[in-house]
Design an enzyme around this catalytic site. Structure first.
Site, PDB file in Angstrom:
ATOM      1  N   HIS A 103       0.819  -1.210   0.000  1.00  0.00           N
ATOM      2  CA  HIS A 103       0.000   0.000   0.000  1.00  0.00           C
ATOM      3  C   HIS A 103       0.858   1.267   0.000  1.00  0.00           C
ATOM      4  CE1 HIS A 103      -4.199  -1.628   1.165  1.00  0.00           C
ATOM      5  NE2 HIS A 103      -3.513  -2.530   0.491  1.00  0.00           N
ATOM      6  N   HIS A 291      -2.155 -12.559  -2.541  1.00  0.00           N
ATOM      7  CA  HIS A 291      -3.225 -13.260  -1.827  1.00  0.00           C
ATOM      8  C   HIS A 291      -2.858 -14.695  -1.485  1.00  0.00           C
ATOM      9  CE1 HIS A 291      -6.542 -10.243  -3.226  1.00  0.00           C
ATOM     10  NE2 HIS A 291      -5.599  -9.696  -2.483  1.00  0.00           N
TER      11      HIS A 291
END
Length: 763
Positions: A103, A291
């Site tokens: 992020h 993920h």
């Protein structure tokens, strides 16, 4: 201390009667009353006075004192620990740190090079309080002991990315490498437009509609950035933005506006990831690779979560999103509202994510927080362990995951990776490296023993210097030849400026080094006036070739150097013709790169759609802001101060360097001569300015008495007389004693721009 009781009359200062309280922020301020003013002060962000390390601190030198192996050893020991105030999921902080690093870097956008991890902006508003960055405040606080130990030698910006790399490595993933060298900023970024800002604290759930909207701690997730609806033929994201919604890093994991439609989600994913400089294969690699680790958190309804860090009470000490449910952490954690993990082994690098995605049929369900997610229809599908208890849970997928096997092109990439785990591993390794290094500029800026030897096309490779550079005598000879080659001052200055001013400080790309002004795509850009540029390049190439052929040793001058030197020689002549003798600094050593080492697609994004320095403004584009705002933006990308910006424009105008040869802003009877005429005429009360069109884009300067048109101008010319801050500078240069000062300041600013990309000198 009772503040109300201790202040005799609330709102009045006990030391003299000056009002306090409301005037400190609750009343409308300058930007409220004059929202369209040109914020010139943005050129002076992050001043050295804000930096506690001081002007003389050399981060590169400090970083090189680190034993990187020892630093990584400390980080990896921390990653497999756990603290009571924020326990690690599965006994491993790795997935949490990967998310923080991702992020931090994922704000990068290719259109203007802004965002990214390079300055550690995740520490400041608004980014630190975006809903999508929920609980990254905990990640940074967990890393404080590491930062505290190594101090100034390890920036927060580097630590974020290094922690992400270490996290991948302890879970069995082979990283591609790591380059340090990110220098921390010391105040928020006030210049980057992130889209319409809402209040960044909470995201509404279906159970908490309208009443929360407008609350000071509330972030309402709306599609404020798009034109059209997801299923419309015309559905496009506002330029230059690269995330689908305000307060998100990429896309809404539940689908656009939480609609749960995988194909709509795929359209958002392709748009946002491409704007962040990733192709389809890199996009799938990043999502599928990321993920493979960790879990998503959604155990508490979002309307119950406290305000983001910037809105939290003072006793929270910079941490936000207080969760009142249970302990507020561990099995009660709330982050994005979706609950569960993608694989049965959330702390191990494997291909289970893609295996599960293809193996099962998925159905929509909801998290405890009310967020839309997906679970396998098959009750016998493998379970995933709880991160903190002995419970087992169904596998989880997000709408943005299902999108990868719904969209035909993404599905092809997924099938490739499913059938070739080694290819998947390599692709994710390279894509991750690109993600976290994309905004660092050329590889010569990377620091440390883990910098990969391989040159990657997105690093804009330039060959290493392989020859002896020209000396002062050679420079004098070459200048003379250039000024006698039938080229005008204006043409030489125009081409040198066109070459160097492609630089943007946001991601350290562009500039004169490499000589890409002679290569595609830059050679064909309209703003560079290809015919004019090619004429100059042809003459300079001939001069350089003749000089190089005459050398008996290894001394040479590159075309890149010749372009800059030609501009410097022309500026000297223009100043001398105006009565000022000046030597324009020139530092040789630039190299010419090749077309093969130039990624045309990447470089196309450096092409300006508006460039006030050359009075260029594309007519085929609809703009939401006036040209002077875009001009300020280009000045920021060149890291100019307000005086440097002003001096350069005044000089370039009288040197007659408009892209199309127009006379807009050329407020002089002696074009090609470095006078201060631009400022003298701009500030003269003997003239009056009049609109030349209804839109107020072009103007005429008329004699006040006769109404005779003396000059023409654009908004990018008049702003230096109309804006209050810029006018003060213009008056300095327009004064009777301003000419020598202008020449001196123009030369200094010119040299700065010519040298912005010379990272090879510091290597």
């Amino acid at each position: 201390m009772n503040i109300k009781a201790d202040i005799p009359n609330r709102g009045e200062c006990p030391f003299g009667g000056t009002r306090i309280g409301g005037a400190q922020g609750s009343e409308p301020q300058l930007d409220h009353w004059w929202p369209n003013r040109l914020k010139v002060e943005l050129l002076h962000q992050d001043p050295i006075e804000a930096n506690p390390l001081g002007k003389s601190f050399d981060y590169a030198k400090a970083f090189k004192t680190l034993d990187l192996d020892e630093v990584k050893k400390d980080i990896k020991a921390f990653l497999t620990s756990s603290v009571d105030w924020w326990p690690s999921d599965y006994g491993n902080y790795g997935p949490q740190m990967i998310r923080m690093a991702w992020h931090s870097a994922g704000t990068y956008r290719r259109a203007d090079g802004r965002g990214g991890a390079s300055e550690g902006m995740q520490r400041f508003a608004p980014i630190n309080s975006w809903w999508d960055n929920g609980n990254t405040d905990k990640s940074r606080r967990l890393l404080w002991p590491i930062k505290q130990k190594y101090g100034a030698a390890l920036s927060w910006a580097d630590l974020y990315i290094l922690a992400g790399n270490c996290s991948l490595e302890i879970m069995g993933f082979p990283t591609f490498g790591f380059g340090g060298g990110r220098v921390d900023a010391w105040e928020p970024d006030r210049a980057t437009y992130w889209g319409p800002e809402g209040w960044n604290g909470k995201k509404p759930s279906e159970s908490a509609p309208g009443p929360l909207e407008g609350h000071p701690n509330q972030m309402v997730t709306r599609t404020l950035r798009w034109e059209g609806e997801p299923k419309d033929e015309y559905y496009d994201l506002e330029n230059p933005l690269a995330a689908s919604h305000q307060s998100l890093i990429y896309v809404d994991p539940e689908g656009p506006n939480g609609n749960g439609d995988p194909m709509d989600s795929a359209r958002d994913i392709r748009t946002t990831f491409s704007r962040m400089a990733m192709n389809d294969e890199e996009t799938v690699a990043l999502i599928a690779g990321g993920h493979a680790f960790g879990k998503s958190h959604g155990m508490t309804p979002p309307e119950e979560i406290g305000p983001a860090p910037e809105g939290a009470p003072i006793e929270a000490m910079g941490m936000g999103w207080h969760n009142p449910k249970g302990t507020g952490f561990a099995q009660y954690t709330m982050t994005n509202g979706i609950e569960g993990s993608w694989t049965p082994n959330p702390t191990k690098w494997d291909n289970d994510y893609l295996t599960n995605l293809f193996k099962f049929e998925w159905e929509q369900t909801k998290s405890p927080a009310g967020a839309l997610q997906w679970k396998p229809k098959d009750p016998n599908a493998p379970k995933t362990p709880d991160a903190h208890t002995d419970e087992m849970h169904p596998l989880m997928m997000m709408t943005s995951d299902i999108a990868l096997i719904t969209d035909p092109e993404y599905r092809k990439v997924c099938e490739k990776f499913l059938n070739d785990f080694d290819a998947f591993t390599d692709a994710f390794s390279r894509a991750w490296f690109k993600l976290v290094h994309r905004d660092m500029g050329p590889k010569v800026r990377y620091l440390g023993p883990e910098v990969p030897e391989e040159d990657l096309d997105w690093q804009d490779p330039i060959p290493d210097l392989d020859h002896e550079v020209v000396n002062e005598s050679d420079i004098a000879t070459l200048k003379s030849k250039m000024m006698n080659a039938g080229l005008s001052v204006s043409d030489l200055v125009f081409v040198a400026w066109s070459s160097a001013s492609t630089y943007r400080d946001s991601d350290k790309r562009g500039g004169a080094n490499g000589g890409r002004i002679a290569l595609e795509p830059q050679s064909g850009w309209e703003v560079n006036d290809p015919g004019r540029t090619e004429k100059v390049l042809k003459a300079l190439r001939l001069i350089a070739d003749e000089f190089n052929d005459a050398q008996s040793g290894n001394k040479r001058i590159s075309l890149a150097d010749a372009v800059v030197l030609g501009g410097c020689a022309a500026v000297e002549k223009a100043a001398k013709d105006a009565g000022v003798d000046v030597t324009v600094p020139f530092t040789p050593g630039r190299m010419d790169t090749t077309q093969e080492l130039t990624n045309v697609e990447f470089f196309e994004w450096l092409q300006p759609v508006s460039d006030g320095f050359r009075n260029y403004h594309r007519e085929d584009i609809v703009y939401n802001v006036p040209p002077e705002q875009l001009f300020l933006d280009r000045a920021m990308l060149l890291s100019l101060t307000a005086p440097e910006w002003t001096a350069l424009v005044g000089g370039l105008r009288v040197l007659d360097t408009n892209w199309d040869g127009s006379k807009h802003g050329v407020f002089t009877d002696r074009p090609g001569t470095l006078t201060n005429d631009f400022f003298v005429n701009l500030t003269s009360p003997a003239y009056t300015w009049k609109k030349a069109d209804e839109d107020g884009m072009s103007f005429t300067l008329n004699d006040f008495k006769t109404n005779e048109v003396k000059f023409t101008a654009t908004r990018c010319d008049l702003i230096f007389g109309a804006n209050s801050q810029l006018r003060q500078i213009a008056e300095v240069y327009g004064a009777n004693d301003g000419h020598d000062r202008l020449v001196k300041d123009f030369v200094a600013a010119w040299n700065k721009v010519m040298m912005l990309d010379r990272y090879d000198l510091a290597a």
